[in-house]
Write a protein that holds these residues in place. Structure first.
Motif, PDB file in Angstrom:
ATOM      1  N   SER A  82       0.825  -1.206   0.000  1.00 26.63           N
ATOM      2  CA  SER A  82       0.000   0.000   0.000  1.00 26.63           C
ATOM      3  C   SER A  82       0.861   1.259   0.000  1.00 26.63           C
ATOM      4  N   ALA A  96       2.160   1.620  -3.577  1.00 29.49           N
ATOM      5  CA  ALA A  96       1.090   2.074  -4.474  1.00 29.49           C
ATOM      6  C   ALA A  96       0.789   3.555  -4.264  1.00 29.49           C
ATOM      7  N   ALA A  97       0.777   4.006  -3.011  1.00 31.28           N
ATOM      8  CA  ALA A  97       0.524   5.416  -2.729  1.00 31.28           C
ATOM      9  C   ALA A  97       1.636   6.298  -3.295  1.00 31.28           C
ATOM     10  N   PHE A 114       3.574   5.567  -5.873  1.00 35.68           N
ATOM     11  CA  PHE A 114       3.455   5.549  -7.326  1.00 35.68           C
ATOM     12  C   PHE A 114       2.356   6.496  -7.799  1.00 35.68           C
ATOM     13  N   VAL A 115       1.206   6.473  -7.127  1.00 35.37           N
ATOM     14  CA  VAL A 115       0.090   7.347  -7.517  1.00 35.37           C
ATOM     15  C   VAL A 115       0.468   8.808  -7.316  1.00 35.37           C
ATOM     16  N   LYS A 116       1.213   9.093  -6.247  1.00 34.57           N
ATOM     17  CA  LYS A 116       1.629  10.476  -5.978  1.00 34.57           C
ATOM     18  C   LYS A 116       2.605  10.972  -7.035  1.00 34.57           C
ATOM     19  N   GLU A 117       3.483  10.109  -7.527  1.00 35.12           N
ATOM     20  CA  GLU A 117       4.503  10.508  -8.491  1.00 35.12           C
ATOM     21  C   GLU A 117       4.055  10.368  -9.942  1.00 35.12           C
ATOM     22  N   LEU A 118       2.892   9.814 -10.192  1.00 33.52           N
ATOM     23  CA  LEU A 118       2.443   9.548 -11.558  1.00 33.52           C
ATOM     24  C   LEU A 118       2.384  10.794 -12.445  1.00 33.52           C
TER      25      LEU A 118
END
Length: 53
Positions: A20, A23-24, A26-30
């Motif tokens: 988790s 994943a957080a 990755f979503v923040k840096e996307l």
């Protein structure tokens, strides 16, 4: 009966927590990754060796 968690349950909980967090992150840096890919494609990508030594 023993109280607490077994080793397998603890390992599963740690894996879920690590997943988790990854994943957080990755979503923040996307958005930044998408921006960098767009710039890379605009400059020619792998085919730009003759333009940018």
């Amino acid at each position: 009966m023993r109280k607490g968690m077994s080793g397998r349950q603890l390992l599963t909980a740690q894996a879920a927590l690590a997943g988790s967090v990854a994943a957080a992150l990755f979503v923040k840096e996307l958005p930044g990754i998408v921006r960098e890919l767009r710039i890379y494609r605009m400059t020619g990508g792998l085919r730009a060796h003759h333009r940018y030594p």
